[in-house]
Design an enzyme around this catalytic site. Structure first.
Site, mmCIF file in Angstrom:
data_model
loop_
_atom_site.group_PDB
_atom_site.id
_atom_site.type_symbol
_atom_site.label_atom_id
_atom_site.label_comp_id
_atom_site.label_asym_id
_atom_site.label_seq_id
_atom_site.Cartn_x
_atom_site.Cartn_y
_atom_site.Cartn_z
ATOM 1 N N ILE A 64 0.834 -1.204 0.000
ATOM 2 C CA ILE A 64 0.000 0.000 0.000
ATOM 3 C C ILE A 64 0.868 1.253 0.000
ATOM 4 O O ILE A 64 0.657 2.179 -0.790
ATOM 5 C CB ILE A 64 -0.944 -0.002 1.210
ATOM 6 C CG1 ILE A 64 -1.898 -1.196 1.141
ATOM 7 C CG2 ILE A 64 -1.731 1.305 1.283
ATOM 8 C CD1 ILE A 64 -2.690 -1.422 2.421
ATOM 9 N N ASP A 104 10.659 2.513 6.882
ATOM 10 C CA ASP A 104 10.239 1.136 7.087
ATOM 11 C C ASP A 104 11.496 0.291 7.218
ATOM 12 O O ASP A 104 12.199 0.064 6.233
ATOM 13 C CB ASP A 104 9.381 0.644 5.915
ATOM 14 C CG ASP A 104 8.760 -0.728 6.189
ATOM 15 O OD1 ASP A 104 9.381 -1.526 6.913
ATOM 16 O OD2 ASP A 104 7.658 -0.997 5.667
ATOM 17 N N ALA A 125 -4.382 3.138 8.065
ATOM 18 C CA ALA A 125 -3.818 1.899 8.606
ATOM 19 C C ALA A 125 -4.638 1.447 9.812
ATOM 20 O O ALA A 125 -5.726 0.899 9.661
ATOM 21 C CB ALA A 125 -2.350 2.107 8.942
ATOM 22 N N ARG A 126 -4.146 1.704 11.020
ATOM 23 C CA ARG A 126 -4.836 1.309 12.242
ATOM 24 C C ARG A 126 -4.949 2.494 13.180
ATOM 25 O O ARG A 126 -4.008 3.272 13.339
ATOM 26 C CB ARG A 126 -4.102 0.159 12.937
ATOM 27 C CG ARG A 126 -4.225 -1.182 12.224
ATOM 28 C CD ARG A 126 -5.659 -1.694 12.263
ATOM 29 N NE ARG A 126 -5.802 -3.023 11.684
ATOM 30 C CZ ARG A 126 -6.176 -3.270 10.439
ATOM 31 N NH1 ARG A 126 -6.408 -2.253 9.620
ATOM 32 N NH2 ARG A 126 -6.307 -4.511 10.013
ATOM 33 N N ASP A 131 -9.284 7.218 8.443
ATOM 34 C CA ASP A 131 -10.160 6.112 8.058
ATOM 35 C C ASP A 131 -10.165 5.002 9.101
ATOM 36 O O ASP A 131 -10.883 4.026 8.951
ATOM 37 C CB ASP A 131 -9.706 5.543 6.703
ATOM 38 C CG ASP A 131 -10.648 4.495 6.155
ATOM 39 O OD1 ASP A 131 -11.864 4.770 6.072
ATOM 40 O OD2 ASP A 131 -10.180 3.392 5.802
ATOM 41 N N GLU A 152 -13.653 1.094 17.238
ATOM 42 C CA GLU A 152 -14.567 1.091 16.093
ATOM 43 C C GLU A 152 -15.765 0.198 16.378
ATOM 44 O O GLU A 152 -15.603 -0.870 16.970
ATOM 45 C CB GLU A 152 -13.832 0.606 14.839
ATOM 46 C CG GLU A 152 -12.692 1.520 14.428
ATOM 47 C CD GLU A 152 -11.970 1.054 13.167
ATOM 48 O OE1 GLU A 152 -12.303 -0.034 12.653
ATOM 49 O OE2 GLU A 152 -11.080 1.783 12.689
ATOM 50 N N HIS A 204 -13.555 3.425 8.102
ATOM 51 C CA HIS A 204 -12.645 2.304 7.840
ATOM 52 C C HIS A 204 -13.051 1.576 6.558
ATOM 53 O O HIS A 204 -13.227 0.351 6.538
ATOM 54 C CB HIS A 204 -12.606 1.323 9.015
ATOM 55 C CG HIS A 204 -11.294 0.585 9.098
ATOM 56 N ND1 HIS A 204 -10.758 0.163 10.289
ATOM 57 C CD2 HIS A 204 -10.410 0.199 8.137
ATOM 58 C CE1 HIS A 204 -9.607 -0.461 10.063
ATOM 59 N NE2 HIS A 204 -9.379 -0.444 8.754
ATOM 60 N N GLY A 228 -11.324 2.177 3.514
ATOM 61 C CA GLY A 228 -10.269 2.322 2.515
ATOM 62 C C GLY A 228 -10.147 1.103 1.613
ATOM 63 O O GLY A 228 -9.930 1.227 0.415
#
Length: 307
Positions: free
Chosen positions: A156, A175, A232-233, A257, A262, A281, A283
């Site tokens: 992604i 990363d 992401a989260r 998102d 949630e 959420h 995406g």
């Protein structure tokens, strides 16, 4: 326990027809639209699945203990933080994910949120519908020539990077596990990413080590007026710190998102904040990604069972 065909338990109420075709030699049991952990445990006790495809809810140690035949837990998507991987490893249960299956969908949604923030799309839409014409007073952000920092450079993040590069943005990335990155990404440390980015987009998994990655300290280290995007989260962001940073102007706007809890509660303090653009959420929720994720989740599980 179900008799006859071995059971696949799906923690949702549906699966793409293309995925079901791959599972024709199995019985497929659905847990429903929003299964609780107790629901999943009860279904494991009743049906003893050989595989679980995780769409919604959490699969923990109790569910695994309730299914002695369980060999694999397969994520319908890329994030495996809702699966107790320690418990799975202890029982010799493989955890697999449909990595990359929803990459196009999520990367496009992240770009949509970035553009919505930079161009004040949501605010201006509301103003127009209320009868206002703000052409003389409004100034949006031009992204060409500005720097976007990406945390997480999997399928992604790399796809998003290519789109940002195509718009003329400088792309920084962090990363520690990524290899063979395209030339458009400049690998940097976190401090450089915070300091130099005009926009930051999160594309990494949630782990115990990076929970609250964006917090009061790291947000203060960013450029004033930075745009924050998270597809992401939710646990990657300290939501109270982000809200304070938006209200102070340290964060110019945010497009979110995913959230710590949630669905969001009706009283969530993000509600009503004009510089925070929200989506539920979704995406990775496209018709194409639904098929891709279902097929990959089924294939990944079958690969484990047939090895």
């Amino acid at each position: 326990m179900s008799a006859g065909k071995p059971v696949f338990l799906v923690t949702g109420n549906d699966l793409a027809a293309e995925a079901l075709a791959l599972l024709e030699n199995h019985e497929v049991i659905y847990a429903g639209r929003a299964p609780t952990e107790d629901d999943i445990v009860a279904l494991c006790q009743r049906h003893d699945p050989v595989a679980i495809i995780v769409r919604y809810g959490k699969v923990g140690a109790a569910a695994m203990a309730a299914a002695p035949s369980l060999k694999v837990v397969s994520k319908h998507g890329s994030g495996t933080d809702t699966i107790d991987q320690t418990a799975a490893a202890a029982r010799g249960i493989r955890v697999v994910a449909a990595a990359g299956a929803n990459a196009a969908a999520v990367a496009e949604h992240a770009l949509a949120l970035l553009l919505a923030c930079a161009k004040s799309v949501v605010v201006q839409n509301a103003r127009m519908h209320a009868g206002y014409w703000d052409k003389a007073t409004h100034k949006s952000v031009e992204l060409e020539g500005r720097t976007v920092g990406l945390v997480g450079l999997g399928a992604i993040g790399v796809r998003f990077a290519r789109m940002a590069d195509a718009m003329g943005m400088r792309v920084l990335g962090f990363d520690p596990y990524a290899k063979d990155l395209p030339a458009c990404i400049e690998r940097v440390d976190m401090e450089t990413l915070w300091r130099e980015s005009h926009a930051i987009s999160l594309h990494c998994p949630l782990t115990p080590d990076n929970a609250g990655l964006l917090n009061a300290r790291t947000l203060a280290a960013c450029r004033r007026g930075v745009i924050i995007v998270n597809t992401a989260r939710g646990g990657l962001i300290d939501e109270s710190a982000l809200l304070a940073a938006v209200r102070s102007g340290q964060v110019g706007s945010a497009g979110l998102d995913s959230f710590a809890v949630e669905p969001m509660a009706a009283s969530h303090p993000f509600h009503g904040e004009p510089r925070i653009t929200l989506s539920p959420h979704i995406g990775g929720v496209t018709a194409d990604a639904y098929v891709k994720m279902g097929v990959e989740a089924a294939k990944n599980a079958l690969a484990v069972l047939h090895r």
